[in-house]
Motif scaffolding. Structure first.
Motif, PDB file in Angstrom:
ATOM      1  N   ALA A  56      -6.875  38.750  19.128  1.00 13.44           N
ATOM      2  CA  ALA A  56      -5.418  39.685  18.278  1.00 13.44           C
ATOM      3  C   ALA A  56      -4.849  39.760  16.910  1.00 13.44           C
ATOM      4  CB  ALA A  56      -4.711  38.292  19.371  1.00 13.44           C
ATOM      5  N   ALA A  57      -5.478  38.297  16.307  1.00 18.74           N
ATOM      6  CA  ALA A  57      -4.570  38.259  14.683  1.00 18.74           C
ATOM      7  C   ALA A  57      -5.831  39.149  14.039  1.00 18.74           C
ATOM      8  CB  ALA A  57      -4.831  36.890  14.801  1.00 18.74           C
ATOM      9  N   ASP A  58      -6.933  39.856  14.141  1.00 20.10           N
ATOM     10  CA  ASP A  58      -6.918  40.779  12.962  1.00 20.10           C
ATOM     11  C   ASP A  58      -7.278  42.305  13.384  1.00 20.10           C
ATOM     12  OD1 ASP A  58      -9.625  42.410  11.877  1.00 20.10           O
ATOM     13  OD2 ASP A  58     -10.896  40.996  12.820  1.00 20.10           O
ATOM     14  N   ASP A  59      -6.603  42.369  12.335  1.00 24.39           N
ATOM     15  CA  ASP A  59      -5.473  44.333  11.933  1.00 24.39           C
ATOM     16  C   ASP A  59      -6.858  44.766  12.142  1.00 24.39           C
ATOM     17  OD1 ASP A  59      -2.797  43.440  12.463  1.00 24.39           O
ATOM     18  OD2 ASP A  59      -2.942  42.919  10.714  1.00 24.39           O
ATOM     19  N   THR A  60      -8.519  44.799  11.527  1.00 24.74           N
ATOM     20  CA  THR A  60      -8.941  45.043  11.650  1.00 24.74           C
ATOM     21  C   THR A  60      -9.785  45.736  12.456  1.00 24.74           C
ATOM     22  OG1 THR A  60     -10.636  44.209  10.701  1.00 24.74           O
ATOM     23  CG2 THR A  60      -9.608  44.517   9.276  1.00 24.74           C
ATOM     24  N   CYS A  61      -9.597  44.925  14.225  1.00 18.30           N
ATOM     25  CA  CYS A  61     -10.120  44.987  15.803  1.00 18.30           C
ATOM     26  C   CYS A  61      -9.246  46.401  16.288  1.00 18.30           C
ATOM     27  CB  CYS A  61      -9.857  43.542  16.557  1.00 18.30           C
ATOM     28  SG  CYS A  61     -10.134  43.825  18.135  1.00 18.30           S
ATOM     29  N   THR A  62      -9.772  46.733  16.785  1.00 18.57           N
ATOM     30  CA  THR A  62      -9.974  48.315  17.757  1.00 18.57           C
ATOM     31  C   THR A  62      -8.720  47.746  18.328  1.00 18.57           C
ATOM     32  OG1 THR A  62     -12.076  49.146  18.041  1.00 18.57           O
ATOM     33  CG2 THR A  62     -11.051  50.107  16.278  1.00 18.57           C
ATOM     34  N   LYS A  92      -0.001  25.995  19.837  1.00 18.24           N
ATOM     35  CA  LYS A  92      -0.462  25.598  18.112  1.00 18.24           C
ATOM     36  C   LYS A  92      -1.577  26.355  17.383  1.00 18.24           C
ATOM     37  CE  LYS A  92      -2.350  20.718  16.032  1.00 18.24           C
ATOM     38  NZ  LYS A  92      -2.693  19.882  17.218  1.00 18.24           N
ATOM     39  N   LYS A  93      -2.855  26.427  18.822  1.00 17.54           N
ATOM     40  CA  LYS A  93      -3.747  27.424  18.128  1.00 17.54           C
ATOM     41  C   LYS A  93      -3.163  28.509  17.190  1.00 17.54           C
ATOM     42  CE  LYS A  93      -7.752  25.081  20.190  1.00 17.54           C
ATOM     43  NZ  LYS A  93      -8.617  25.688  21.152  1.00 17.54           N
ATOM     44  N   ALA A  94      -2.322  29.708  18.006  1.00 17.78           N
ATOM     45  CA  ALA A  94      -2.189  30.520  17.990  1.00 17.78           C
ATOM     46  C   ALA A  94      -1.204  31.102  16.550  1.00 17.78           C
ATOM     47  CB  ALA A  94      -1.025  31.219  19.302  1.00 17.78           C
ATOM     48  N   LEU A 128       1.251  36.885  16.962  1.00 19.19           N
ATOM     49  CA  LEU A 128       1.342  35.573  16.917  1.00 19.19           C
ATOM     50  C   LEU A 128       2.289  34.953  16.982  1.00 19.19           C
ATOM     51  CD1 LEU A 128      -2.806  35.534  16.794  1.00 19.19           C
ATOM     52  CD2 LEU A 128      -1.691  36.165  18.957  1.00 19.19           C
ATOM     53  N   ASP A 129       3.286  35.070  15.964  1.00 15.52           N
ATOM     54  CA  ASP A 129       3.471  34.491  15.864  1.00 15.52           C
ATOM     55  C   ASP A 129       5.783  34.863  16.407  1.00 15.52           C
ATOM     56  OD1 ASP A 129       2.794  33.211  13.838  1.00 15.52           O
ATOM     57  OD2 ASP A 129       3.911  34.516  12.356  1.00 15.52           O
TER      58      ASP A 129
END
Length: 133
Positions: A53-59, A91-93, A101-102
């Motif tokens: 979810a935090a990876d902007d390269t993930c399609t 906490k991990k997010a 995620l913020d």
């Protein structure tokens, strides 16, 4: 032509999920996946959900963001009986320092403070994940 990215629709492996997460969008759109894949992924792979979810390269980033909201929604649906589990997930997010995620964390903290505001459609069916505001 449809393709099956997972050997088992009900228990994809982390390796299969990672592969599916980065295929081109057209290939991903052609995939035959289980309707409730989000439930299985959110329940079995919460750390992977946050990572992708935090990876902007993930399609498939939007799918994994939806799963992150589902994790929180599932806790809320059960009236935060395991509040520590939800707090640990948040906490991990926070550690990813990613704006999407913020936003999830902020919304989740508001929900935890006022559980009566829980709406299943928003948290578990993609409403908030698809709404950046």
């Amino acid at each position: 032509m449809p393709w099956k990215p997972f050997q088992s629709d009900f228990s994809p492996s982390e390796e299969e999920l990672r592969h599916w997460a980065y295929v081109d969008q057209q290939t991903a759109d052609d995939a035959e996946i289980e309707q409730d894949l989000d439930i299985f992924v959110a329940g079995d792979f919460p750390d992977l959900v946050l990572e992708l979810a935090a990876d902007d390269t993930c399609t498939q980033q939007q799918f994994f963001l939806h799963c992150a909201y589902f994790v929180v929604g599932d806790h809320a649906k059960r009236k935060f009986k395991d509040r520590s589990g939800c707090k640990e997930f948040l906490k991990k997010a926070k550690q990813y320092k990613h704006p999407k995620l913020d936003m999830l964390v902020g919304r989740a903290e508001q929900l935890m403070a006022n559980p009566a505001t829980f709406e299943y459609n928003k948290w578990c069916l993609g409403g908030l994940a698809n709404n950046p505001l």
